[in-house]
Design an enzyme around this catalytic site. Structure first.
Site, PDB file in Angstrom:
ATOM      1  N   GLU A  40     -27.696  73.475   7.354  1.00 21.88           N
ATOM      2  CA  GLU A  40     -27.070  74.277   8.397  1.00 21.88           C
ATOM      3  C   GLU A  40     -26.461  73.377   9.477  1.00 21.88           C
ATOM      4  O   GLU A  40     -26.964  72.287   9.750  1.00 21.88           O
ATOM      5  CB  GLU A  40     -28.104  75.209   9.034  1.00 21.88           C
ATOM      6  CG  GLU A  40     -28.737  76.160   8.055  1.00 21.88           C
ATOM      7  CD  GLU A  40     -29.914  76.915   8.636  1.00 21.88           C
ATOM      8  OE1 GLU A  40     -30.380  77.869   7.983  1.00 21.88           O
ATOM      9  OE2 GLU A  40     -30.384  76.544   9.730  1.00 21.88           O
TER      10      GLU A  40
ATOM     11  N   GLU B  27     -26.031  84.813   3.451  1.00 19.79           N
ATOM     12  CA  GLU B  27     -27.165  84.360   2.638  1.00 19.79           C
ATOM     13  C   GLU B  27     -28.436  84.863   3.290  1.00 19.79           C
ATOM     14  O   GLU B  27     -28.586  84.810   4.514  1.00 19.79           O
ATOM     15  CB  GLU B  27     -27.192  82.835   2.534  1.00 19.79           C
ATOM     16  CG  GLU B  27     -28.361  82.300   1.715  1.00 19.79           C
ATOM     17  CD  GLU B  27     -28.315  80.789   1.546  1.00 19.79           C
ATOM     18  OE1 GLU B  27     -29.374  80.181   1.282  1.00 19.79           O
ATOM     19  OE2 GLU B  27     -27.216  80.217   1.672  1.00 19.79           O
TER      20      GLU B  27
END
Length: 669
Positions: free
Chosen positions: A408, A602
């Protein structure tokens, strides 16, 4: 000559009786506050003529005790709510109880009563349907002493009278074979019939019982609410488990992979996600890449005619939690780190995290003569060259670029290895030598060299915003220095994304590129948004911390993939952490859409319940969006290999069909 005290209230003659003094009226509201403040500083004259400031020790002590009692009450209430939340979660997960999202004890009692064979009316009247009360007993004085033969009335909900209930709502006769979940529909149908039969007397039509009526309807969504037929087609990808490729870049279990892919085909999954680990492929020596295991894996996936999204994973995996697979950074990187620990992110106390490399070395030649971005580019270019034939075939639908911990785009501000636990605010990760050099340059350029430091009042990993002087209401985060530091901290994140994506666009010229954005939703309702600030997103109430990032993603035509939690935070958790996952999702997704970015999603590993999946579907293709925008794809992340018995196949099948827009009706039980 000594002057007598000036106060007229002092009794100068000890033989005289004290005169009663009139009691002043107690001031109220603002006057009370002002009077108390004045009393705390006004002088008091003693009989000896000495003036002294009156102390409020007794009142101060009482106030402290009251504050302590309030804190103890809050802790007891949070503990009670935590227990209630776990009970509700267990009933939903293991008992299939149709409890609403914000269920209370009335809902739980009603569900348990129905499970035991009782009938529960919408107004709270409860009785056994097998032994209905005789007609001549339907008044208040005819109640039998035996509970099995008479209706049991719960505490009248919203002041609905028991007598009105008995007079106007004859008991419902229900077939014994009906399941508890079916009882609600029968009760609702019978209620509708009674409302037509007794239009004026039924208490369910009264204002007092309106909430109960709405509550029962909320428990059972209509078929239209769960009907996604004809909605936009959102492709669904499933992430392969991390242990598919071992640390020697070998395919660990080819037959297991085939078995898993076979299950995916039966569910009409569109494709799979494969992590290509930097720590495995370039593990032993710099620029010595081993792709053999991935070649074998891609060939198997090609047999099943499934699309592949590959992840350039430049982070470690499995250091925390119960993961049985460990993927570290390349061993030669760790060797460099022993000599120069400043290549890793560092907190204020000097603790390093090896989750990923610090962004401070993106342009520093400290990795055997290469910079950080050059190392990433060489890895991506090697992959593109090695699998050029599969790119020509069109097997790879997209490439995701890892830009931080867990892939991320964020700082490792809430690392469990450092002792962080939810809902801690985390810590700033900018104390390595190279980021500190960048901070000094920025402060000097601003003309305030003394600002070249991190905040010393920002708390620790598990602090709360109100416990710190930096993140509290009107804290230093909004001072001139605070705004300068947070802007520089967030700019370092944006610069890192820009630097890496510039080279990724060269390595994967004609491929779709994806960047994963985290969901840091705790403390979102606090004015400082402390957890987002330490993660690198300058997003307090008076700023938009995602716009600068999305401008960079738009510059490189990148698809933004957002981590959807699927959570509806319980009230006790929201109170404690000011959490708002839905509010954060709305801001991030709409901000990206407004800038013309393609958006994907997601799920986190924590959302597998039916309710969470439905919330994700509504987020992926919102029905009330006038522009009909929707996710370009969705990644379903699983905690273990997709085999029968581990994942609830009916629920997953329903989820995929809803995403594809080809299902009607309620969830498969």
């Amino acid at each position: 000559m000594q002057n007598p005290p000036s106060s007229t209230n002092v009794n100068l003659d000890p033989t005289m009786e004290p005169q009663p003094q009139p009691q002043p009226r107690r001031p109220r509201g603002f006057a009370a506050t002002a009077a108390a403040a004045a009393a705390s500083v006004s002088p008091t004259v003693t009989p000896s003529g000495t003036a002294a400031a009156s102390t409020a020790s007794s009142s101060g002590k009482g106030k402290r005790e009251r504050e302590k009692e309030k804190e103890r009450t809050k802790l007891r209430e949070r503990h009670r709510r935590a227990i209630t939340s776990r009970m509700l979660a267990g009933l939903r997960q293991y008992g299939n109880f149709p409890l609403p999202a914000r269920a209370d004890m009335n809902d739980v009692l009603a569900a348990l009563a129905r499970e035991a064979g009782w009938t529960v009316e919408p107004d709270g009247t409860t009785y056994r349907h097998s032994l209905p009360p005789p007609q001549h007993q339907q008044h208040l004085g005819a109640f039998s002493a035996r509970s099995g033969e008479s209706p049991l009335s719960a505490s009248s909900l919203k002041n609905c009278s028991v007598k009105a209930t008995l007079d106007c709502q004859p008991p419902v006769r229900i077939d014994e074979s009906l399941s508890p979940a079916s009882l609600d529909s029968v009760v609702l149908a019978e209620r509708d019939t009674r409302s037509e039969k007794y239009p004026s007397a039924s208490p369910i039509n009264s204002v007092e019982c309106l909430e109960a009526d709405q509550l029962i309807q909320d428990v059972h969504p209509t078929e239209h609410e769960n009907d996604f037929t004809g909605t936009e087609y959102v492709p669904v990808y499933i992430k392969l488990s991390t242990g598919v490729i071992n640390n020697f870049c070998q395919l660990a279990d080819a037959e297991g992979v085939r078995h898993e892919l076979s299950h995916m085909n039966s569910l009409n999954v569109d494709g799979v996600i494969v992590d290509c680990w930097w720590g495995i492929v370039e593990s032993w020596n710099p620029q010595k890449y081993v792709w053999s295991g991935y070649r074998e894996l891609f060939n198997i996936i090609r047999e099943f005619k499934m699309k592949i999204q590959v992840v350039m994973a430049f982070h470690e995996y499995g250091r925390t939690g119960s993961a049985d697979v460990l993927v570290s950074l390349p061993s030669w990187i760790l060797e460099i780190g022993k000599e120069n620990q400043n290549i890793f992110f560092t907190d204020r106390e000097g603790r390093r995290t090896t989750e990923c490399l610090s962004w401070g070395i993106d342009k520093e030649r400290v990795l055997n003569g290469r910079t950080g971005v050059e190392v990433y580019f060489d890895f991506m270019r090697s992959f593109r060259t090695e699998f050029d034939d599969l790119f020509a075939e069109g097997l790879f639908s997209a490439v995701e670029i890892g830009l931080g911990p867990s892939g991320e785009l964020r700082y490792p501000s809430f690392s469990e290895r450092m002792g962080w636990r939810y809902p801690g605010i985390g810590e700033f990760q900018c104390y390595d030598k190279y980021l500190q050099q960048n901070l000094r340059k920025a402060a000097k350029l601003r003309g305030h060299s003394f600002w070249a430091r991190g905040p010393d009042n920002a708390g620790q990993y598990n602090s709360r915003p109100h416990e710190t002087s930096f993140f509290c209401e009107r804290g230093d985060y909004d001072s001139y220095y605070g705004r300068f530091f947070l802007h520089w901290y967030a700019q370092s994140l944006t610069d890192h994304a820009d630097n890496v994506l510039s080279l990724a666009s060269l390595a994967f010229e004609e491929s779709k590129i994806i960047v994963k954005i985290p969901a840091v939703y705790w403390w979102y309702k606090a004015s400082s948004h402390a957890a987002e600030l330490t993660a690198g997103y300058y997003n307090p109430t008076n700023q938009d911390g995602y716009s600068p990032v999305f401008e960079v993603l738009k510059k490189h035509s990148v698809t933004m993939k957002f981590m959807c939690s699927g959570l509806q935070v319980c009230s006790y958790e929201s109170d404690e952490a000011f959490a708002d996952p839905e509010g954060l999702s709305w801001q991030v997704i709409n901000s990206a859409w407004d800038r013309g970015l393609a958006v994907a999603g997601e799920n986190t590993l924590s959302c597998y319940d039916r309710e969470g999946c439905l919330r994700i579907i509504e987020t992926a293709k919102p029905r009330n969006d006038p522009d009909r925008r929707h996710f370009s794809f969705f990644v379903y992340q699983q905690p273990s290999p997709l085999v029968q018995g581990v994942i609830c196949f009916p629920d997953l099948d329903y989820f995929i069909k809803c995403m594809h827009g080809d299902i009607t009706g309620e969830l498969v039980p």
